[in-house]
Scaffold this motif. Structure first.
Motif, PDB file in Angstrom:
ATOM      1  N   LEU A   1       0.827  -1.196   0.000  1.00  0.00           N
ATOM      2  CA  LEU A   1       0.000   0.000   0.000  1.00  0.00           C
ATOM      3  C   LEU A   1       0.868   1.256   0.000  1.00  0.00           C
ATOM      4  CD1 LEU A   1      -2.701   1.514   0.373  1.00  0.00           C
ATOM      5  CD2 LEU A   1      -2.424   1.168   2.832  1.00  0.00           C
ATOM      6  N   LYS A   2       1.852   1.297   0.891  1.00  0.00           N
ATOM      7  CA  LYS A   2       2.739   2.466   0.970  1.00  0.00           C
ATOM      8  C   LYS A   2       3.509   2.649  -0.332  1.00  0.00           C
ATOM      9  CE  LYS A   2       4.958   5.650   3.491  1.00  0.00           C
ATOM     10  NZ  LYS A   2       5.988   6.110   2.574  1.00  0.00           N
ATOM     11  N   THR A   3       3.990   1.555  -0.899  1.00  0.00           N
ATOM     12  CA  THR A   3       4.736   1.624  -2.166  1.00  0.00           C
ATOM     13  C   THR A   3       3.846   2.139  -3.298  1.00  0.00           C
ATOM     14  OG1 THR A   3       6.143  -0.218  -1.465  1.00  0.00           O
ATOM     15  CG2 THR A   3       6.082   0.286  -3.822  1.00  0.00           C
ATOM     16  N   ALA A   4       2.601   1.647  -3.330  1.00  0.00           N
ATOM     17  CA  ALA A   4       1.670   2.064  -4.379  1.00  0.00           C
ATOM     18  C   ALA A   4       1.368   3.557  -4.294  1.00  0.00           C
ATOM     19  CB  ALA A   4       0.380   1.260  -4.286  1.00  0.00           C
ATOM     20  N   VAL A   5       1.217   4.075  -3.088  1.00  0.00           N
ATOM     21  CA  VAL A   5       0.934   5.501  -2.910  1.00  0.00           C
ATOM     22  C   VAL A   5       2.145   6.343  -3.326  1.00  0.00           C
ATOM     23  CG1 VAL A   5       0.472   7.298  -1.202  1.00  0.00           C
ATOM     24  CG2 VAL A   5      -0.848   5.173  -1.165  1.00  0.00           C
ATOM     25  N   ASP A   6       3.342   5.920  -2.921  1.00  0.00           N
ATOM     26  CA  ASP A   6       4.558   6.644  -3.327  1.00  0.00           C
ATOM     27  C   ASP A   6       4.680   6.682  -4.846  1.00  0.00           C
ATOM     28  OD1 ASP A   6       5.228   7.054  -0.692  1.00  0.00           O
ATOM     29  OD2 ASP A   6       6.612   5.362  -0.571  1.00  0.00           O
ATOM     30  N   ARG A   7       4.401   5.540  -5.468  1.00  0.00           N
ATOM     31  CA  ARG A   7       4.467   5.453  -6.928  1.00  0.00           C
ATOM     32  C   ARG A   7       3.396   6.333  -7.580  1.00  0.00           C
ATOM     33  NH1 ARG A   7       4.623   0.115  -7.274  1.00  0.00           N
ATOM     34  NH2 ARG A   7       2.360  -0.115  -7.538  1.00  0.00           N
ATOM     35  N   ALA A   8       2.216   6.370  -6.954  1.00  0.00           N
ATOM     36  CA  ALA A   8       1.119   7.181  -7.484  1.00  0.00           C
ATOM     37  C   ALA A   8       1.471   8.668  -7.450  1.00  0.00           C
ATOM     38  CB  ALA A   8      -0.154   6.923  -6.681  1.00  0.00           C
ATOM     39  N   LEU A   9       2.116   9.112  -6.397  1.00  0.00           N
ATOM     40  CA  LEU A   9       2.503  10.521  -6.297  1.00  0.00           C
ATOM     41  C   LEU A   9       3.524  10.890  -7.371  1.00  0.00           C
ATOM     42  CD1 LEU A   9       2.656  10.850  -2.429  1.00  0.00           C
ATOM     43  CD2 LEU A   9       1.119  12.104  -3.940  1.00  0.00           C
ATOM     44  N   ASP A  10       4.467   9.974  -7.633  1.00  0.00           N
ATOM     45  CA  ASP A  10       5.429  10.210  -8.719  1.00  0.00           C
ATOM     46  C   ASP A  10       4.702  10.299 -10.063  1.00  0.00           C
ATOM     47  OD1 ASP A  10       7.540  10.188  -6.957  1.00  0.00           O
ATOM     48  OD2 ASP A  10       8.009   8.065  -7.264  1.00  0.00           O
ATOM     49  N   LYS A  11       3.709   9.445 -10.249  1.00  0.00           N
ATOM     50  CA  LYS A  11       2.942   9.445 -11.496  1.00  0.00           C
ATOM     51  C   LYS A  11       2.149  10.735 -11.640  1.00  0.00           C
ATOM     52  CE  LYS A  11      -0.289   6.621 -14.197  1.00  0.00           C
ATOM     53  NZ  LYS A  11      -1.051   5.363 -14.264  1.00  0.00           N
ATOM     54  N   LYS A  12       1.614  11.237 -10.530  1.00  0.00           N
ATOM     55  CA  LYS A  12       0.844  12.477 -10.564  1.00  0.00           C
ATOM     56  C   LYS A  12       1.704  13.637 -11.036  1.00  0.00           C
ATOM     57  CE  LYS A  12      -1.835  15.622  -7.650  1.00  0.00           C
ATOM     58  NZ  LYS A  12      -2.962  15.771  -8.586  1.00  0.00           N
ATOM     59  N   VAL A  13       2.946  13.712 -10.528  1.00  0.00           N
ATOM     60  CA  VAL A  13       3.862  14.777 -10.945  1.00  0.00           C
ATOM     61  C   VAL A  13       4.098  14.709 -12.448  1.00  0.00           C
ATOM     62  CG1 VAL A  13       6.237  15.629 -10.771  1.00  0.00           C
ATOM     63  CG2 VAL A  13       4.989  14.961  -8.699  1.00  0.00           C
ATOM     64  N   LEU A  14       4.321  13.486 -12.957  1.00  0.00           N
ATOM     65  CA  LEU A  14       4.565  13.299 -14.389  1.00  0.00           C
ATOM     66  C   LEU A  14       3.337  13.702 -15.210  1.00  0.00           C
ATOM     67  CD1 LEU A  14       6.433  12.297 -16.622  1.00  0.00           C
ATOM     68  CD2 LEU A  14       5.552   9.985 -16.235  1.00  0.00           C
TER      69      LEU A  14
END
Length: 371
Positions: free
Chosen positions: A119-132
């Protein structure tokens, strides 16, 4: 920790909205997502209400919920903000659910029972995707603005250049009689078109300087009651409408710290527009007063006004109010955009009250902290 201290500590944190009808799931997610500001919603409708308040970076939603299920919530959220990142939690492995979520533009999936590290990894990855995604959206927006701007410049320059070219062709062919009143009128019109071209170039240079400049302010003490009459006197639009009566009601207020160039431009645009969209005869009233901790500058005209449905658009880049529908409004539609940006840099606001055919009132509010 009191509420104020908690709010201060949460400023700057990314916000995650967890949507699930099981409170135990929401609580587990909140504990796993330490370091984030976690909001919770028990169903899709509550999630929409929270999202509409703003400030949500990532949404983590269950699929099967009462009132509004996760797939429909996902669709509505993406319609409202295409760059939003949504992670779908599901305990169902049916292909239909996965396909529907993908069609609704889900960004990631987490299966139940939840793995908290995943869950934590998915959220971190999602935030990176949002920036992109936001960077891509900004690039596309810049491309559209560039295309619109080039098209607008071409349109604005074509009319005066065509008129000047035709006149010069006639002149070259000997079609000009200095004794003919019609020829003299044409000469005056061409002179006016050349002055218009000059003003367009000046505007472009000014806007170019604003776009290249740093966002910071060069503050100095300014007396608004001294600045305003000078702006009216120097306004080309005011000079062009001698039939308009201008009334001043300027309180003798203490100086405040302002960026003189930026605030002069902002107030000048408001004043210019008041004359530009006034009829040949009318009245413009300019007032300056102190109210609480603000200085309020109001410019009110008796001109053509603005239709209500156009008022939210007038601060957009390149948008121009065209009450006659001629498509020949002068300028580039950038003045009010920069006027609002410069007022916002001073922690101020611009508000507009208007009605088609009944005039317009524009109010600039600036913090009144004296120097």
């Amino acid at each position: 920790m009191d509420i104020v201290t908690k709010m201060q500590s949460e400023r700057g944190l990314k916000s995650i909205l967890v949507v699930d009808d099981e409170s135990v799931i929401r609580d587990l997610c909140a504990k796993a997502l330490k370091g984030y500001r976690v909001l919770q919603a028990g169903d899709g409708e509550e999630a929409l209400r929270l999202f509409e308040r703003g400030g949500i970076d990532v949404i983590l939603t269950d699929v099967m919920m009462p009132k509004l299920n996760g797939i429909e919530l996902l669709r509505r959220l993406k319609e409202m903000e295409p760059t939003l990142v949504v992670i779908v939690m599901t305990g169902y492995a049916e292909k239909d659910i996965i396909l529907n979520a993908l069609k609704a533009d889900a960004d990631d999936f987490i299966t139940k029972p939840l793995n908290l590290l995943q869950l934590k990894t998915a959220v971190d990855r999602a935030l990176d995707k949002k920036v992109l995604k936001e960077e891509i959206a900004n690039l596309k927006s810049m491309d559209r603005l560039k295309s619109n701007f080039l098209s607008l410049i071409s349109h604005k320059f074509r009319t005066p250049l065509t008129a000047i070219s035709l006149f010069l062709q006639n002149l070259a062919c000997g079609v000009y009689d200095p004794e003919d009143p019609e020829s003299r009128r044409n000469l005056e019109l061409i002179f006016g078109q050349s002055r218009y071209l000059e003003s367009l170039v000046s505007e472009l240079l000014a806007f170019s300087r604003f776009m290249d400049a740093e966002a910071g302010l060069q503050l100095e003490p300014c007396l608004l009651q001294d600045l305003i009459p000078k702006l009216v006197t120097s306004s080309r639009e005011a000079v062009a409408k001698p039939g308009i009566v201008t009334s001043f009601d300027l309180a003798p207020l203490p100086p405040i710290s302002l960026d003189r160039e930026k605030i002069t431009f902002a107030i000048g645009q408001i004043i210019d527009n008041a004359y530009k969209f006034s009829r040949e005869r009318g009245k413009i009233t300019i007032t300056l007063r102190e109210s609480g901790d603000e200085y309020l500058l109001a410019v009110e005209d008796t001109g053509v006004g603005i239709p209500r449905d156009e008022i939210p658009k007038i601060f957009e880049k390149f948008y121009q109010v065209d009450p006659e529908g001629t498509g020949q409004i002068r300028g580039f539609g950038l003045g009010l955009f920069y006027a609002r940006e410069f007022v916002k840099l001073h922690d101020g606001t611009i508000s507009i009250e208007s009605e088609a055919g009944a005039g317009t009132r524009v109010t600039i509010a600036l913090p009144s902290a004296a120097t």
